[in-house]
Scaffold this active site. Structure first.
Site, PDB file in Angstrom:
ATOM      1  N   GLY A  61      -0.378 -22.421 -32.609  1.00 30.83           N
ATOM      2  CA  GLY A  61       0.345 -22.492 -33.875  1.00 30.83           C
ATOM      3  C   GLY A  61       0.272 -21.189 -34.649  1.00 30.83           C
ATOM      4  N   SER A  62       0.008 -21.298 -35.943  1.00 30.47           N
ATOM      5  CA  SER A  62       0.166 -20.161 -36.849  1.00 30.47           C
ATOM      6  C   SER A  62      -0.869 -19.068 -36.688  1.00 30.47           C
ATOM      7  CB  SER A  62       0.173 -20.655 -38.299  1.00 30.47           C
ATOM      8  OG  SER A  62       1.378 -21.318 -38.580  1.00 30.47           O
ATOM      9  N   THR A  63      -1.914 -19.278 -35.920  1.00 31.08           N
ATOM     10  CA  THR A  63      -2.779 -18.149 -35.589  1.00 31.08           C
ATOM     11  C   THR A  63      -1.959 -17.075 -34.870  1.00 31.08           C
ATOM     12  OG1 THR A  63      -4.645 -19.669 -35.416  1.00 31.08           O
ATOM     13  CG2 THR A  63      -4.964 -17.485 -34.516  1.00 31.08           C
ATOM     14  N   LYS A  65       0.619 -15.804 -35.955  1.00 34.52           N
ATOM     15  CA  LYS A  65       1.079 -14.847 -36.960  1.00 34.52           C
ATOM     16  C   LYS A  65       0.237 -13.582 -36.950  1.00 34.52           C
ATOM     17  CE  LYS A  65       3.068 -18.126 -40.303  1.00 34.52           C
ATOM     18  NZ  LYS A  65       3.095 -19.333 -39.469  1.00 34.52           N
TER      19      LYS A  65
END
Length: 443
Positions: A61-63, A65
């Protein structure tokens, strides 16, 4: 207490969690100075029964980013652009709904979640074409501009998506190739991939929902190609340890993606943000546990797969947690490691003066993919995220409800007094609920 005893106790916690918390599978990795530790429990899928191992791929997921940001900082070090370069100077074709915001939007705004346009946007999970990212960005002209660039930090998947597209265009390479060449391969992260056809030939975890009290595989993948920059990476706990070791200590198997000065700059505060955090780096999320400085990120793929990545640079410690089901287990495991490996405990919460008129904040606050419906029950503020019906029809699981008390300072605090979010009013009079790092306007 010896290291072996501590790790044995942690393993027992993992084993108990998969039995008692409806977590099908979990992997935890720890960078403890010169030592690495990997512990796993449960299964990658309740249908196949395949065990979670150090090589099982999870959707982080957003890790993701922070991986996109690392590639962007690599290009900055090469002189391709800088933090204060206007985005339209690199992407002349970019159109936003607000022409003034379009002219003022800087690269740093994308890295700090402060672009000001709607941050949670629609995806086409069937679109895995080579131009999926570019066509998504072309639709940004329809996104409402909620506030001026740089004025408020509000978690923005759209902003990191735009950053990913920008890096791809500047580098002249498909986004996934750019990330592999500048970050993954130099760090030895050979089991980290973006495409489902790359993951399916490896041991890969399946996201789960809970039905009739039991976890079962979800009917949705939860990812699309245009999501790659903000949340599309599949990775193993072993690879996540390599990533953590680089951002914690600067260690890399090949040429470092960025230099130490840039790596540390990414971990410094660049904009303040509302609770439960203190600030945002580039784009690491920054806070303290007690007196310990914490640099972190996490990920949540539609409440089907969750991740944690927590660095304590001043304590030579990093913890990563990967799970294939929704649970508060991740933060609990991180807290356990901080307490048992470094003796770090949260600071006591402060007493708050209750708000005299909590009914003033009752209403709905729009995130686009869901609405945060705020009600008042017995003196408590209840925030119920209501998913859009089309997402419910696709099989996405519900988001958790939050119950909190409202202070006179308009902060929301949990039963232990820790701040969870806040209500705020922008200069133009627009009212927002800032929770889950997102500033959602009242409707």
């Amino acid at each position: 207490m010896s290291e072996d005893i501590v790790l044995d106790e942690l393993q027992r916690l993992l084993d108990a969690a998969v039995r008692e918390m409806n977590v099908p599978g979990v992997a935890i990795g720890i960078v403890d100075g010169d030592s690495d530790h990997v512990l796993t429990a449960g299964v990658a899928s309740t249908v196949t029964g395949a065990p979670v191992t150090a090589d099982t791929l999870f959707a982080i997921g957003s890790t993701s980013k922070t991986v996109t940001a690392t590639a962007a900082m690599h290009l900055i070090e090469e002189g391709a652009f800088d933090l204060d370069t206007r985005v339209v100077d690199l992407l002349p074709e970019l159109r936003l709904s607000d022409p003034e915001a379009q002219e003022k939007l800087l690269v740093r705004h994308l890295l700090t979640h402060s672009g000001g346009f709607l941050g949670d946007i629609d995806d086409d999970p069937q679109d895995w074409g080579a131009d999926a990212l570019a066509r998504s960005i072309a639709g940004f002209r329809e996104l409402p501009q909620l506030f001026a660039p740089g004025s408020i930090a509000s978690y923005s998947n759209a902003g990191l998506r735009l950053l990913g597209h920008l890096t791809s265009v500047v580098a002249g390479r498909p986004f996934e190739d750019l990330i592999a060449g500048t970050v993954l391969n130099p760090l030895g992260m050979t089991d980290s991939v973006y495409f489902p056809w790359e993951g399916i030939v490896r041991p890969v975890a399946v996201g789960h929902t809970v039905a009739d009290g039991m976890p079962k595989p979800a009917p949705v993948w939860g990812l699309a190609r245009d999501m790659a920059p903000e949340g599309g990476l599949l990775s193993s706990v072993r690879d996540q340890l390599r990533y953590a070791r680089f951002h914690l200590r600067g260690e890399a198997q090949g040429p470092a993606p960025i230099g130490d000065e840039t790596r540390r700059m990414m971990q410094r505060a660049h904009i303040e943000v509302g609770p439960p955090l203190e600030a945002i780096g580039l784009p690491w999320l920054l806070t303290h546990v007690g007196d310990a400085r914490v640099v972190r990120h996490g990920g949540n793929i539609s409440n089907l797969q969750l991740s944690e990545m927590v660095l304590l640079p001043d304590h030579d410690l990093a913890v990563t947690v990967l799970m294939n089901g929704a649970s508060p287990l991740g933060p609990q495991l991180v807290s356990w490691c901080l307490e048992n490996l470094r003796g770090i405990h949260p600071a006591p919460a402060e007493d708050a003066v209750p708000h005299p008129s909590p009914e003033e904040v009752v209403g709905s606050y729009d995130v686009n993919l869901w609405q945060n419906v705020v009600t008042l029950e017995g003196g408590d503020i209840v925030v119920t995220p209501e998913l859009r019906q089309d997402l419910v029809d696709q099989g996405f699981p519900p988001l958790p409800t939050v119950r909190a008390r409202l202070g006179a300072d308009l902060l929301l605090r949990d039963a232990d007094g820790h701040a969870l979010g806040r209500f705020l009013t922008a200069a133009d009079g627009t009212e927002f609920l800032h929770i889950g790092l997102r500033a959602a306007p009242r409707i």
